[in-house]
Design an enzyme around this catalytic site. Structure first.
Site, PDB file in Angstrom:
ATOM      1  N   HIS A 131       0.838  -1.204   0.000  1.00 19.35           N
ATOM      2  CA  HIS A 131       0.000   0.000   0.000  1.00 19.35           C
ATOM      3  C   HIS A 131       0.871   1.252   0.000  1.00 19.35           C
ATOM      4  O   HIS A 131       0.620   2.202  -0.758  1.00 19.35           O
ATOM      5  CB  HIS A 131      -0.907  -0.016   1.235  1.00 19.35           C
ATOM      6  N   GLU A 132       1.913   1.275   0.825  1.00 21.04           N
ATOM      7  CA  GLU A 132       2.778   2.453   0.894  1.00 21.04           C
ATOM      8  C   GLU A 132       3.588   2.620  -0.387  1.00 21.04           C
ATOM      9  O   GLU A 132       3.824   3.747  -0.836  1.00 21.04           O
ATOM     10  CB  GLU A 132       3.704   2.351   2.114  1.00 21.04           C
ATOM     11  N   HIS A 135       1.468   4.433  -2.856  1.00 21.12           N
ATOM     12  CA  HIS A 135       1.468   5.876  -2.656  1.00 21.12           C
ATOM     13  C   HIS A 135       2.681   6.517  -3.326  1.00 21.12           C
ATOM     14  O   HIS A 135       2.573   7.576  -3.957  1.00 21.12           O
ATOM     15  CB  HIS A 135       1.485   6.209  -1.163  1.00 21.12           C
ATOM     16  N   GLU A 199      -6.294   7.242  -0.837  1.00 25.45           N
ATOM     17  CA  GLU A 199      -6.265   5.997  -0.059  1.00 25.45           C
ATOM     18  C   GLU A 199      -6.938   4.857  -0.814  1.00 25.45           C
ATOM     19  O   GLU A 199      -6.445   3.727  -0.832  1.00 25.45           O
ATOM     20  CB  GLU A 199      -6.940   6.197   1.297  1.00 25.45           C
TER      21      GLU A 199
END
Length: 301
Positions: A131-132, A135, A199
């Site tokens: 997930h990071e 980003h 998100e």
């Protein structure tokens, strides 16, 4: 594409707020000055935001030998995502959480808390790291840095309006008071909208990178539950950084929760579960062994 367009529109709204407040403070000249100041702040943030945030959170950089399995996992996921290996940091807090920062994939960092390593399974941690990385891949870290900087400038200018509105004849005392209250509130709402949009995108991309949407969904559930029971002191001291974390790190009793920077965890989990193949079944969680976790100043994770 639709998500990027939404972010562009919201960024334009922040810019319009900056220019509008500048005009109220000093006419057309004030609008230009406000835009130049905001640009200067953004330029400073572009080069220094990652260092500032990591310092605020008390982050400690992990070498490959210190990172152990976590470092190897991050390197494998970065390779799968087709991006450079980010720097890896450990945050000395027991609240499970994580965030990414940096102006581009070549100058980026992923930070995880000690609590994340202690309380999540290996598959769940892999989902969080993915997930990071998403980003970073989407350059959300730069977008959120710019929006936070502009929101701060708008709040400062809103406070100035209380004293300058009457003298310049653009709004009077009432206009100054309204600007002081409404401008920062509007900026906060725009910042929240940008964060929420990013998100959802990072969840979807992160699930594709790790190939385990159920694991990421499980991680979100665990982190969300723990965040309400534990306090992340560095984040509490710097609430503007809350939007960077995978789940809002601010304590449930804080008034900040009324204006959460993240979409509902339940909705995020539902979207991730919809991505999982119908035949996929949950497996018994495997944990990163304490004896083989990353070596930190507090011992092994």
């Amino acid at each position: 594409m639709a998500g990027n367009l939404k972010v562009f529109v919201l960024m334009a709204a922040l810019t319009a707020l900056v220019v509008g407040l500048g005009w109220m403070l000093g006419g057309s000249g004030g609008a230009v000055i406000a835009l130049v100041i905001a640009g200067g702040m953004n330029l400073f943030s572009y080069w220094n935001s990652d260092k500032m945030v990591l310092r605020q959170q008390g982050a400690i950089q992990l070498s490959p030998s210190q990172g152990g399995d976590l470092f190897a996992m991050t390197a494998r996921l970065a390779q799968r995502a087709g991006m450079p290996m980010p720097k890896l940091y450990l945050l000395p807090t027991e609240q499970p959480n994580a965030f990414a920062t940096g102006r581009n994939p070549q100058n980026s960092a992923v930070a995880v808390t000690q609590g994340l390593l202690n309380h999540l399974s290996a598959d769940e941690i892999e989902g969080v790291i993915a997930h990071e990385l998403a980003h970073i891949q989407h350059r959300d870290t730069l977008t959120m840095t710019i929006t936070a900087t502009m929101a701060g400038a708008i709040a400062m200018m809103g406070n100035m309006m209380l004293f300058a509105g009457n003298r310049e004849g653009r709004g009077g005392p009432l206009g100054g008071i309204l600007a002081m209250i409404l401008a920062p509130l509007a900026a906060m709402m725009v910042q929240m909208a940008i964060s929420r949009a990013r998100e959802y995108e990072a969840d979807a991309t992160g699930a594709r990178i790790c190939g385990k949407p159920r694991a990421l969904a499980s991680a979100l559930a665990r982190i969300s539950q723990a965040a309400g029971r534990s306090v992340n002191l560095p984040a509490e001291r710097n609430p503007a950084s809350a939007a960077m974390f995978i789940v809002n790190p601010l304590h449930a009793l804080r008034a900040d929760r009324l204006f959460t920077t993240h979409p509902p965890t339940e909705e995020r989990i539902a979207r991730l579960m919809a991505m999982a193949p119908a035949a996929e079944r949950p497996t018994a969680p495997s944990r990163i062994p304490r004896s083989g976790g990353p070596r930190t100043p507090w011992g092994r994770g």
